[in-house]
Design a protein around this motif. Structure first.
Motif, short mmCIF file in Angstrom:
data_model
loop_
_atom_site.label_atom_id
_atom_site.label_comp_id
_atom_site.label_asym_id
_atom_site.label_seq_id
_atom_site.Cartn_x
_atom_site.Cartn_y
_atom_site.Cartn_z
N UNK A 142 0.84 -1.19 0.00
CA UNK A 142 0.00 0.00 0.00
C UNK A 142 0.88 1.24 0.00
N UNK A 143 0.45 2.24 -0.74
CA UNK A 143 1.17 3.50 -0.82
C UNK A 143 0.33 4.57 -0.13
N UNK A 144 0.98 5.34 0.72
CA UNK A 144 0.31 6.48 1.35
C UNK A 144 0.77 7.75 0.65
N UNK A 145 -0.19 8.61 0.36
CA UNK A 145 0.08 9.87 -0.34
C UNK A 145 -0.47 11.02 0.49
N UNK A 146 0.37 12.01 0.75
CA UNK A 146 -0.04 13.17 1.54
C UNK A 146 0.21 14.42 0.72
N UNK A 147 -0.87 15.14 0.41
CA UNK A 147 -0.77 16.38 -0.35
C UNK A 147 -0.65 17.57 0.58
N UNK A 148 -0.01 18.62 0.09
CA UNK A 148 0.08 19.88 0.81
C UNK A 148 0.26 21.00 -0.19
N UNK A 149 0.07 22.23 0.28
CA UNK A 149 0.34 23.39 -0.56
C UNK A 149 -0.89 24.10 -1.09
N UNK A 150 -2.07 23.56 -0.83
CA UNK A 150 -3.27 24.23 -1.30
C UNK A 150 -3.53 25.50 -0.52
N UNK A 151 -4.52 26.28 -0.98
CA UNK A 151 -4.87 27.50 -0.28
C UNK A 151 -5.70 28.42 -1.14
N UNK A 152 -5.79 29.65 -0.68
CA UNK A 152 -6.56 30.69 -1.37
C UNK A 152 -5.59 31.64 -2.05
N UNK A 153 -5.83 31.91 -3.32
CA UNK A 153 -4.95 32.80 -4.07
C UNK A 153 -5.81 33.63 -5.04
N UNK A 154 -5.34 34.81 -5.37
CA UNK A 154 -6.05 35.64 -6.33
C UNK A 154 -5.75 35.17 -7.76
N UNK A 155 -6.67 35.45 -8.65
CA UNK A 155 -6.46 35.12 -10.06
C UNK A 155 -5.15 35.75 -10.54
N UNK A 156 -4.41 34.97 -11.30
CA UNK A 156 -3.11 35.41 -11.79
C UNK A 156 -1.95 34.99 -10.89
N UNK A 157 -2.28 34.50 -9.71
CA UNK A 157 -1.26 34.10 -8.76
C UNK A 157 -0.76 32.68 -8.99
N UNK A 158 0.09 32.22 -8.06
CA UNK A 158 0.72 30.91 -8.18
C UNK A 158 0.61 30.13 -6.88
N UNK A 159 0.63 28.83 -7.01
CA UNK A 159 0.72 27.91 -5.88
C UNK A 159 1.54 26.71 -6.31
N UNK A 160 2.20 26.07 -5.33
CA UNK A 160 2.89 24.83 -5.61
C UNK A 160 2.35 23.74 -4.69
N UNK A 161 1.82 22.70 -5.27
CA UNK A 161 1.33 21.56 -4.51
C UNK A 161 2.43 20.51 -4.41
N UNK A 162 2.45 19.83 -3.28
CA UNK A 162 3.40 18.73 -3.07
C UNK A 162 2.64 17.47 -2.71
N UNK A 194 -4.73 6.90 -3.97
CA UNK A 194 -5.09 8.31 -3.98
C UNK A 194 -4.79 8.96 -2.64
N UNK A 195 -4.45 10.24 -2.70
CA UNK A 195 -4.32 11.01 -1.49
C UNK A 195 -5.66 11.55 -1.06
N UNK A 196 -5.66 12.29 0.06
CA UNK A 196 -6.89 12.82 0.64
C UNK A 196 -7.37 14.07 -0.08
N UNK A 197 -6.48 14.74 -0.77
CA UNK A 197 -6.85 15.96 -1.49
C UNK A 197 -6.48 17.22 -0.74
N UNK A 198 -6.25 18.28 -1.51
CA UNK A 198 -5.97 19.59 -0.94
C UNK A 198 -6.77 20.63 -1.73
N UNK A 199 -7.39 21.55 -1.00
CA UNK A 199 -8.27 22.53 -1.63
C UNK A 199 -7.47 23.68 -2.22
N UNK A 200 -7.79 24.02 -3.46
CA UNK A 200 -7.24 25.20 -4.12
C UNK A 200 -8.42 26.10 -4.48
N UNK A 201 -8.36 27.33 -4.01
CA UNK A 201 -9.42 28.29 -4.30
C UNK A 201 -8.81 29.53 -4.93
N UNK A 202 -9.30 29.89 -6.11
CA UNK A 202 -8.78 31.05 -6.84
C UNK A 202 -9.89 32.10 -6.90
#
Length: 115
Positions: free
Chosen positions: A1-21, A105-113
């Motif tokens: 079994x493989x465990x996957x942990x996501x991070x790096x999501x968040x709230x950003x304005x349009x035109x901005x950047x995020x990096x998910x891991x 699959x990982x649990x997911x991380x929310x990205x809001x733009x």
């Protein structure tokens, strides 16, 4: 079994950047494809980007030129650099790892733009 942990999501304005891991642990031997999917409210989950063990990559048309997937094998981590974000990129982003036809699959991380 493989465990996957996501991070790096968040709230950003349009035109901005995020990096998910996505950090993989457990029985990671033989994983040949990792990637990211996303699911927006009321929509089906869709593939965003994938990367093979040989570093071949693929992208959804909607993110080509804006998103970049990469991997650090020493850290067992896959990244998704997201630039020029748009409100329509708002979704829960899920990491996945595939091996011999099985996918974890990982649990997911929310990205809001915001617009």
């Amino acid at each position: 079994q493989v465990q996957l942990v996501e991070s790096g999501g968040g709230l950003v304005q349009a035109g901005g950047s995020l990096r998910l891991s996505c950090a993989a642990s457990g029985n990671i031997f033989g994983i040949n494809v990792m990637g990211w999917n996303r699911q927006a409210p009321g929509k089906e989950r869709e593939l965003v980007a994938i990367i093979s063990s040989g570093d071949n990559t693929g992208y959804a048309d909607s993110v080509k030129g804006r998103f970049t997937i990469s991997r650090d094998n020493a850290k067992n981590t896959v990244y998704l650099q997201m630039n020029i974000l748009k409100p329509e990129d708002t979704a829960v982003y899920y990491c996945h790892a595939s091996r011999s036809g099985a996918t974890n699959w990982g649990q997911g991380t929310q990205v809001t733009v915001s617009s």
